[in-house]
Design a protein around this motif. Structure first.
Motif, PDB file in Angstrom:
ATOM      1  N   THR A 288       0.839  -1.182   0.000  1.00 33.63           N
ATOM      2  CA  THR A 288       0.000   0.000   0.000  1.00 33.63           C
ATOM      3  C   THR A 288       0.879   1.238   0.000  1.00 33.63           C
ATOM      4  O   THR A 288       2.071   1.152   0.271  1.00 33.63           O
ATOM      5  CB  THR A 288      -0.969  -0.014   1.205  1.00 33.63           C
ATOM      6  OG1 THR A 288      -1.944   1.000   1.039  1.00 33.63           O
ATOM      7  CG2 THR A 288      -0.236   0.165   2.517  1.00 33.63           C
ATOM      8  N   GLY A 289       0.284   2.351  -0.293  1.00 33.41           N
ATOM      9  CA  GLY A 289       1.018   3.614  -0.300  1.00 33.41           C
ATOM     10  C   GLY A 289       0.307   4.616  -1.173  1.00 33.41           C
ATOM     11  O   GLY A 289      -0.601   4.272  -1.930  1.00 33.41           O
ATOM     12  N   ARG A 290       0.700   5.821  -1.055  1.00 32.99           N
ATOM     13  CA  ARG A 290       0.110   6.896  -1.854  1.00 32.99           C
ATOM     14  C   ARG A 290       0.492   6.749  -3.324  1.00 32.99           C
ATOM     15  O   ARG A 290       1.505   6.116  -3.654  1.00 32.99           O
ATOM     16  CB  ARG A 290       0.569   8.259  -1.330  1.00 32.99           C
ATOM     17  CG  ARG A 290       0.216   8.529   0.102  1.00 32.99           C
ATOM     18  CD  ARG A 290      -1.256   8.705   0.286  1.00 32.99           C
ATOM     19  NE  ARG A 290      -1.541   9.058   1.674  1.00 32.99           N
ATOM     20  CZ  ARG A 290      -2.754   9.168   2.162  1.00 32.99           C
ATOM     21  NH1 ARG A 290      -3.808   8.956   1.393  1.00 32.99           N
ATOM     22  NH2 ARG A 290      -2.931   9.502   3.423  1.00 32.99           N
TER      23      ARG A 290
ATOM     24  N   ASP B 278      14.465  -1.195   3.847  1.00 31.04           N
ATOM     25  CA  ASP B 278      15.115  -0.396   2.810  1.00 31.04           C
ATOM     26  C   ASP B 278      14.387  -0.672   1.499  1.00 31.04           C
ATOM     27  O   ASP B 278      14.376  -1.801   1.011  1.00 31.04           O
ATOM     28  CB  ASP B 278      16.587  -0.783   2.710  1.00 31.04           C
ATOM     29  CG  ASP B 278      17.347   0.006   1.655  1.00 31.04           C
ATOM     30  OD1 ASP B 278      16.719   0.688   0.810  1.00 31.04           O
ATOM     31  OD2 ASP B 278      18.576  -0.068   1.671  1.00 31.04           O
ATOM     32  N   LEU B 279      13.752   0.341   0.954  1.00 31.88           N
ATOM     33  CA  LEU B 279      12.973   0.191  -0.271  1.00 31.88           C
ATOM     34  C   LEU B 279      13.814  -0.331  -1.432  1.00 31.88           C
ATOM     35  O   LEU B 279      13.286  -0.966  -2.344  1.00 31.88           O
ATOM     36  CB  LEU B 279      12.316   1.524  -0.643  1.00 31.88           C
ATOM     37  CG  LEU B 279      11.356   1.533  -1.817  1.00 31.88           C
ATOM     38  CD1 LEU B 279      10.247   0.488  -1.663  1.00 31.88           C
ATOM     39  CD2 LEU B 279      10.752   2.914  -2.003  1.00 31.88           C
TER      40      LEU B 279
ATOM     41  N   GLY C 159       5.637   4.135  -5.578  1.00 35.79           N
ATOM     42  CA  GLY C 159       6.461   3.056  -6.127  1.00 35.79           C
ATOM     43  C   GLY C 159       5.943   1.653  -5.866  1.00 35.79           C
ATOM     44  O   GLY C 159       6.706   0.687  -5.919  1.00 35.79           O
ATOM     45  N   LYS C 160       4.659   1.521  -5.585  1.00 36.31           N
ATOM     46  CA  LYS C 160       4.078   0.206  -5.309  1.00 36.31           C
ATOM     47  C   LYS C 160       4.251  -0.753  -6.483  1.00 36.31           C
ATOM     48  O   LYS C 160       4.719  -1.881  -6.310  1.00 36.31           O
ATOM     49  CB  LYS C 160       2.581   0.333  -4.978  1.00 36.31           C
ATOM     50  CG  LYS C 160       2.272   1.167  -3.763  1.00 36.31           C
ATOM     51  CD  LYS C 160       0.780   1.322  -3.539  1.00 36.31           C
ATOM     52  CE  LYS C 160       0.031   1.990  -4.647  1.00 36.31           C
ATOM     53  NZ  LYS C 160       0.279   3.410  -4.843  1.00 36.31           N
TER      54      LYS C 160
END
Length: 173
Positions: free
Chosen positions: A13-15, A152-153, A19-20
């Motif tokens: 999830t994420g805005r 870490d993405l 980068g989903k």
């Protein structure tokens, strides 16, 4: 009496713009290389139509078919003209795999990782108590509350390991 099935899931999830989808595309080959069979679900709040006016499948649907299956030599798509089903119903319709990664449906997925980028300037989701966020994948760990594990993405292997360790199970009746 039949035994209820369970399906392992993990949400991303994420805005918008966080980068989903990019992370999903990086995770899939890593998980498959580890021998994990993976399917994905992408949920959107936007109204889209994969059909095109004038095409036979579009005409079938416009004429009143409740389901239209479009079959090609290398894939098939089943379209339904009905209200959005719940996540367990969607999972029940999918072939069984080791893991389903879900982009969206954040309120229904029991375990999610938020992809958070401070530089996109949008409020993170982990601040809301209603989310089921287990960890935050980010490039700026200092921007994340200490109460959340940070990933870490850019470390796809570590995120894959976290997913495999923490995937949740949804009961399919």
């Amino acid at each position: 009496m039949s035994t209820p099935r369970h399906q392992a899931v993990m949400g991303l999830t994420g805005r918008s713009g966080s980068g989903k989808t990019h992370l999903m595309a990086r995770l899939l080959p890593v998980l498959r290389a580890r021998g994990v069979s993976v399917s994905t679900i992408k949920h959107t709040h936007h109204h889209i139509d994969i059909d095109k006016p004038g095409k036979d499948s579009f005409i079938h649907r416009q004429a009143g078919a409740s389901e239209v299956m479009l079959v090609t030599p290398d894939r098939w798509i089943l379209q339904h003209s009905q209200p959005e089903p719940g996540l367990p119903d969607i999972l029940r319709r999918m072939a069984r795999v080791d893991l389903v990664l879900i982009e969206g449906f954040h309120a229904s997925v029991p375990a999610t990782i938020e992809i958070y980028r401070a530089d996109i300037g949008k409020e993170p989701l982990f601040k809301s108590p209603t989310n089921r966020i287990l960890a935050v994948a980010t490039t700026t760990p200092a921007a994340v509350s200490a109460s959340f594990p940070t990933l870490d993405l850019d470390d796809t292997d570590a995120i894959a390991s976290f997913i495999l360790k923490n995937a949740s199970s949804i009961q399919l009746t």
